[in-house]
Design a protein around this motif. Structure first.
Motif, PDB file in Angstrom:
ATOM      1  N   UNK A 142      -0.468   6.124  -2.926  1.00 16.33           N
ATOM      2  CA  UNK A 142      -0.751   5.600  -1.583  1.00 16.33           C
ATOM      3  C   UNK A 142      -2.199   5.932  -1.197  1.00 16.33           C
ATOM      4  N   UNK A 143      -2.608   7.179  -1.477  1.00 16.78           N
ATOM      5  CA  UNK A 143      -3.989   7.576  -1.159  1.00 16.78           C
ATOM      6  C   UNK A 143      -4.971   6.642  -1.871  1.00 16.78           C
ATOM      7  N   UNK A 144      -4.731   6.433  -3.164  1.00 14.99           N
ATOM      8  CA  UNK A 144      -5.643   5.592  -3.959  1.00 14.99           C
ATOM      9  C   UNK A 144      -5.656   4.159  -3.440  1.00 14.99           C
ATOM     10  N   UNK A 186      -1.955   3.316   7.163  1.00  8.17           N
ATOM     11  CA  UNK A 186      -2.662   2.631   6.067  1.00  8.17           C
ATOM     12  C   UNK A 186      -4.002   2.116   6.605  1.00  8.17           C
ATOM     13  N   UNK A 187      -3.959   1.471   7.778  1.00  9.61           N
ATOM     14  CA  UNK A 187      -5.197   0.930   8.370  1.00  9.61           C
ATOM     15  C   UNK A 187      -6.172   2.061   8.722  1.00  9.61           C
ATOM     16  N   UNK A 188      -5.627   3.200   9.183  1.00  6.28           N
ATOM     17  CA  UNK A 188      -6.507   4.337   9.529  1.00  6.28           C
ATOM     18  C   UNK A 188      -7.217   4.858   8.278  1.00  6.28           C
ATOM     19  N   UNK A 189      -6.442   4.971   7.173  1.00  2.00           N
ATOM     20  CA  UNK A 189      -7.052   5.489   5.941  1.00  2.00           C
ATOM     21  C   UNK A 189      -8.125   4.545   5.410  1.00  2.00           C
ATOM     22  N   UNK A 248       9.430   6.059  -0.935  1.00  2.00           N
ATOM     23  CA  UNK A 248       8.439   5.561  -1.920  1.00  2.00           C
ATOM     24  C   UNK A 248       7.032   6.093  -1.648  1.00  2.00           C
ATOM     25  N   UNK A 249       6.740   6.454  -0.370  1.00  2.00           N
ATOM     26  CA  UNK A 249       5.355   6.771   0.010  1.00  2.00           C
ATOM     27  C   UNK A 249       5.035   8.255   0.018  1.00  2.00           C
ATOM     28  N   UNK A 268       0.827  -1.218   0.000  1.00  2.00           N
ATOM     29  CA  UNK A 268       0.000   0.000   0.000  1.00  2.00           C
ATOM     30  C   UNK A 268       0.853   1.256   0.000  1.00  2.00           C
ATOM     31  N   UNK A 269       2.132   1.106   0.393  1.00  2.00           N
ATOM     32  CA  UNK A 269       2.982   2.294   0.548  1.00  2.00           C
ATOM     33  C   UNK A 269       3.894   2.522  -0.661  1.00  2.00           C
TER      34      UNK A 269
END
Ligand code: 2U9
Length: 339
Positions: A288-290, A172-175, A247-248, A137-138
């Motif tokens: 990352x957002x997507x 990532x889990x929060x988003x 990368x993120x 995800x990152x």
């Protein structure tokens, strides 16, 4: 006989003495040659066989109760402790020492309270993670060296499961579970496959932050970090941002603060540069957002991350990382704080 035993037990329980003479009289009355308990033992031979067991046990309980009572009263009257040592009752009592917080907890709590003032909340997540939450995800490419066994601890039976190498998996889990605006700080323990030395450890702690909303800009990031640095290191601290790569985040930067030891003049700690690197940061990469289900056309965000051991080293002038993990009380008791 049972009645007599019960009466004597009540008497023993109620017995009090002001001096040793009274204790001795009490002992003779019960356990002396003509004492009540001695008499009970003498009469025991007349007890019918079927009652012997019950009455025998009760007389023994009574005898033990008398002896316990006598020794506990004597202890008090003679000012002796359990081992029979004389106690000076005028001495002040021994104080129970209370523990101190670990320096990593102190800096973590201080940072959390600074970010809370800016409206951030705290999120935590699992230390054992899957590849996607830590790397996929990152925006880590499949061949990125962090994914190598030399850098990351994988679970032997399943290479998809690993110990998180950064706390970014919490964001990532929060988003995935919250809608913007999101404002979180994520403290936690992380793991990297590194040899242990004064400057590196395979276990360490990070705190990362994430802010996602409409129109979040690099200027918001810079101002937040300036406020944070001033709160943590004092009003006179200066910051500078240098371009970097993660990368993120895109763009990415590293943030330095003016040396907390020499104030920027140059010393051994800042290697005569006047600056100390304390964190990485940047604007969250749209990929990352997507990946985390957030519309990158509508929302933007910034993120930052830092190592707690490093900050505590600067704040408390600790020179060796290994001290954090040894739990030597001579080290730990030096840190006292309300937080
Ligand atoms: C998401 C998106 C972006 C967190 C970030 C850094 C830069 C960084 C290192 C500092 C020292 C880790 O302890 S360290 O080795 N961190 O430089 N971390 S931006 O960026 C994120 C996190 C989560 C979803």
């Amino acid at each position: 006989m049972l009645e007599t035993i019960q009466q004597l037990l009540n008497e023993v329980e109620a017995f009090k003495a002001d001096n040793l003479q009274q204790v001795e009289e009490f002992r003779i009355k019960l356990l002396g040659k003509k004492g009540s308990i001695t008499q009970l033992f003498a009469e025991f031979k007349n007890v019918p066989v079927e009652q012997k067991k019950e009455i025998g046990q009760k007389i023994n309980v009574l005898k033990d109760a008398v002896q316990d009572k006598i020794s506990s009263i004597k202890e008090v009257l003679e000012n002796k402790d359990e081992e029979g040592e004389k106690v000076d009752i005028t001495r002040p009592g021994t104080q129970n020492e209370i523990g101190t917080r670990h320096p990593i907890s102190l800096v973590k709590n201080e940072m959390i309270s600074i970010f809370k003032k800016l409206g951030f909340s705290v999120a935590e997540g699992p230390e054992i993670e899957d590849d996607w939450h830590v790397f996929g995800a990152l925006n880590f490419p499949p061949e990125h060296p962090a994914r190598d066994m030399q850098d990351t601890f994988f679970i032997e039976k399943n290479p998809d499961i690993l110990l998180r190498t950064h706390t970014s998996s919490i964001q990532v889990r929060t988003m995935q579970t919250q809608k913007p605006p999101i404002r979180v700080v994520c403290p936690g323990r992380v793991f990297r496959n590194e040899a242990i030395s004064a400057r590196a450890h395979c276990i360490f702690h990070q705190i990362e932050g994430l802010y996602i909303d409409e129109n979040v800009s690099f200027a918001d990031l810079k101002q937040t970090l300036l406020y944070f640095a001033k709160e943590l290191f004092g009003e006179n601290v200066k910051i500078r941002l240098r371009p970097s790569y993660f990368p993120f985040t895109e763009p990415s930067a590293e943030m330095d603060v003016s040396c907390t030891i020499c104030g920027g003049k140059g010393c051994n700690v800042c290697k005569h540069t006047g600056w100390l690197e304390i964190m990485g940061c940047g604007m969250v990469d749209p990929n990352v957002l997507e990946a985390c289900g957030i519309d990158s056309k509508k929302y933007s965000g910034y993120a930052f991350g830092m190592g707690l051991e490093r900050i505590a080293m600067l704040k408390y002038e600790i020179r060796d990382l290994r001290l954090y993990f040894e739990n030597d009380v001579r080290f730990l008791k030096q840190f006292k704080s309300a937080l």
